[in-house]
Enzyme design. Structure first.
Site, short mmCIF file in Angstrom:
data_model
loop_
_atom_site.label_atom_id
_atom_site.label_comp_id
_atom_site.label_asym_id
_atom_site.label_seq_id
_atom_site.Cartn_x
_atom_site.Cartn_y
_atom_site.Cartn_z
N THR A 45 0.87 -1.18 0.00
CA THR A 45 0.00 0.00 0.00
C THR A 45 0.90 1.23 0.00
O THR A 45 2.08 1.14 -0.35
CB THR A 45 -0.99 -0.06 1.19
OG1 THR A 45 -1.91 1.02 1.09
CG2 THR A 45 -0.28 0.02 2.54
N ASN A 46 0.41 2.38 0.37
CA ASN A 46 1.24 3.59 0.39
C ASN A 46 0.90 4.44 1.60
O ASN A 46 0.04 4.08 2.40
CB ASN A 46 1.07 4.36 -0.92
CG ASN A 46 -0.37 4.76 -1.15
OD1 ASN A 46 -0.92 5.56 -0.41
ND2 ASN A 46 -0.99 4.18 -2.17
N LYS A 47 1.56 5.59 1.70
CA LYS A 47 1.51 6.37 2.94
C LYS A 47 0.32 7.31 3.05
O LYS A 47 0.25 8.10 3.99
CB LYS A 47 2.79 7.20 3.07
CG LYS A 47 4.03 6.36 3.31
CD LYS A 47 5.22 7.28 3.55
CE LYS A 47 6.47 6.49 3.89
NZ LYS A 47 7.62 7.39 4.05
N SER A 48 -0.60 7.26 2.10
CA SER A 48 -1.74 8.19 2.18
C SER A 48 -2.58 7.92 3.43
O SER A 48 -2.90 6.78 3.75
CB SER A 48 -2.62 8.01 0.94
OG SER A 48 -3.80 8.75 1.10
N ALA A 60 -4.58 8.06 -3.31
CA ALA A 60 -3.28 7.60 -3.80
C ALA A 60 -3.48 6.16 -4.28
O ALA A 60 -3.48 5.22 -3.49
CB ALA A 60 -2.25 7.66 -2.69
#
Ligand code: CTP
Length: 210
Positions: free
Chosen positions: A22-25, A89
């Site tokens: 996943t990502n940091k959003s 994101a």
């Protein structure tokens, strides 16, 4: 009375039953936009990836996890929306294969192959009729140039560009520092400010145009 569709947060791509990328959003920007639209009297749908934020009251809320789920939810709402703001994101790649079984460790390194996933905004840009379409651009270099190219490529009306390398703004921060660009060549450099204030400025800019 306008119908406003907003996406927020990260998407998730599963690798096996216990792992994912996943990502940091954190979703803060998108949730602030949803609340601002609601406070201005819009009929709001918020499509959100996993976040730890409270669900805003008096909006339609759709929880999704993967890129594909976000795409399907967006396509369902898109045609009768007046304004679409894509602050999510979205993961551009997913593991080429999903392992039904937990991947066991070996002695050596592990390599994973990834395959391209949907560019949701590009797809809805192609379908755009009367909707006002707003994208975000998260950049670590050549901010304006990269944002302008996304604005054109994805057939957007506005793009909100932010430099993700600044430590006191961007992902997970309370504040953000953005440049808003329009397809007509408008360029607004906002000072560093709260995500709530950015949301308010964004709707002021959109409303002035109409
Ligand atoms: N976006 C999307 N689907 C994707 C990737 C991005 O809908 N698969 C949307 C985002 O919600 C955002 C805009 O497109 O509004 C730009 O996202 P960004 O991550 O900055 O850029 P990408 O198009 O993914 O390009 P790159 O990763 O090469 O910077």
């Amino acid at each position: 009375g306008k119908k406003v569709l907003i996406t927020a947060g990260p998407t998730v791509a599963s690798i096996d039953p216990v792992r994912f990328i996943t990502n940091k959003s954190t979703g803060k920007m998108g949730y602030a936009i949803a609340k601002e639209a609601r406070n201005r009297g819009a009929n709001v749908t918020l499509i959100s990836g996993p976040t730890s934020l409270d669900i805003p009251r008096n909006i339609n809320f759709v929880r999704i996890s993967s890129n594909e789920e976000m795409k399907n939810a967006v396509l369902k709402e898109f045609s009768d929306s007046d304004i679409v703001i894509k602050s999510a994101a979205v993961a551009d790649y997913k593991p080429r294969t999903y392992s039904e079984q937990k991947i066991k460790k070996g002695d050596g390194d592990l390599e994973l192959a990834f395959t391209r996933d949907n560019d949701i905004l590009l797809e809805i840009g192609k379908k755009k009729q009367n909707q006002i379409l707003v994208g975000f651009a998260a950049e670590s270099q050549n901010l304006k140039e990269n944002a302008k190219s996304k604005l054109n490529k994805k057939n957007l009306d506005y793009i909100v560009a932010n430099d993700i390398t600044a430590s006191d703004t961007g992902f997970a921060s309370e504040d953000n520092k953005v440049i808003i660009l329009s397809k007509d060549g408008l360029e607004i450099n906002l000072d560093k400010m709260s995500k709530e204030k950015i949301a308010s400025n964004l709707f002021d800019i959109i409303a002035q145009k109409r």
